[in-house]
Motif scaffolding. Sequence first.
Motif, short mmCIF file in Angstrom:
data_model
loop_
_atom_site.label_atom_id
_atom_site.label_comp_id
_atom_site.label_asym_id
_atom_site.label_seq_id
_atom_site.Cartn_x
_atom_site.Cartn_y
_atom_site.Cartn_z
N PHE A 92 -13.50 87.38 -2.44
CA PHE A 92 -13.45 86.15 -3.23
C PHE A 92 -13.58 86.47 -4.72
N ALA A 93 -14.45 87.40 -5.07
CA ALA A 93 -14.61 87.81 -6.47
C ALA A 93 -13.31 88.41 -6.99
N GLY A 94 -12.63 89.18 -6.15
CA GLY A 94 -11.36 89.78 -6.54
C GLY A 94 -10.29 88.73 -6.83
N VAL A 95 -10.24 87.69 -6.00
CA VAL A 95 -9.29 86.60 -6.21
C VAL A 95 -9.58 85.90 -7.54
N ILE A 96 -10.85 85.61 -7.78
CA ILE A 96 -11.24 84.93 -9.02
C ILE A 96 -10.93 85.81 -10.22
N GLN A 97 -11.25 87.10 -10.11
CA GLN A 97 -11.01 88.02 -11.23
C GLN A 97 -9.53 88.08 -11.57
N GLN A 98 -8.69 88.18 -10.56
CA GLN A 98 -7.25 88.27 -10.81
C GLN A 98 -6.71 86.99 -11.45
N TYR A 110 -11.47 74.03 -13.99
CA TYR A 110 -10.46 73.11 -13.49
C TYR A 110 -9.12 73.84 -13.26
N LYS A 111 -8.73 74.64 -14.24
CA LYS A 111 -7.48 75.39 -14.12
C LYS A 111 -7.56 76.43 -13.00
N LEU A 112 -8.72 77.05 -12.86
CA LEU A 112 -8.92 78.01 -11.78
C LEU A 112 -8.80 77.30 -10.43
N GLY A 113 -9.36 76.10 -10.35
CA GLY A 113 -9.29 75.32 -9.12
C GLY A 113 -7.86 75.07 -8.68
N GLY A 114 -6.99 74.79 -9.64
CA GLY A 114 -5.58 74.59 -9.31
C GLY A 114 -4.94 75.84 -8.74
N ARG A 115 -5.43 76.99 -9.14
CA ARG A 115 -4.85 78.26 -8.67
C ARG A 115 -5.39 78.68 -7.30
N ILE A 116 -6.68 78.42 -7.04
CA ILE A 116 -7.28 78.95 -5.80
C ILE A 116 -7.49 77.87 -4.74
N LYS A 117 -6.94 76.70 -4.95
CA LYS A 117 -7.21 75.59 -4.02
C LYS A 117 -6.83 75.89 -2.58
N MET A 132 -5.12 83.94 -16.46
CA MET A 132 -5.36 82.79 -17.34
C MET A 132 -5.71 83.25 -18.75
N PHE A 133 -6.60 84.23 -18.86
CA PHE A 133 -7.00 84.71 -20.19
C PHE A 133 -5.84 85.40 -20.90
#
Length: 124
Positions: A11-17, A78-85, A22-23
């Motif tokens: 899960f951390a890997g998904v968020i990091q990627q 919010y933007k991350l939520g759109g990506r990992i929903k 995004m950055f």
Amino acid sequence: MGTESKRQQRFAGVIQQDLAEMFQREGKSWAPGAFITVTKVRVTPDLSIARVFLSFLNTNTAKADIDHIRTKTNEIRYKLGGRIKNQARIVPQLEFFLDDTNEYVEHMDKIFEEISKEPRQPEE
């Protein structure tokens, strides 16, 4: 904090990627002139909090930049939520930290350089 489970690491890997992308795209609006790298993400066992470590290059205002990014946490989440929903039930709360590993390495290099310049004392 002990060792992370495979689930936490994945899960951390998904968020990091996703945050890295995004950055890369939008980081200029959050920290003008800086190149932002997501160096590490640590997730709590219940996956509710993600601690994100950021490294800043090409800037002398890293502390101000991280503070500005912290004010944008809700927008970034919010933007991350759109990506990992489709991959997560909840979008974790984000906590941003400054990763100063590069500065520490530079500082240590300078210290070792100074030590190597000092004349050696003869052994008796």
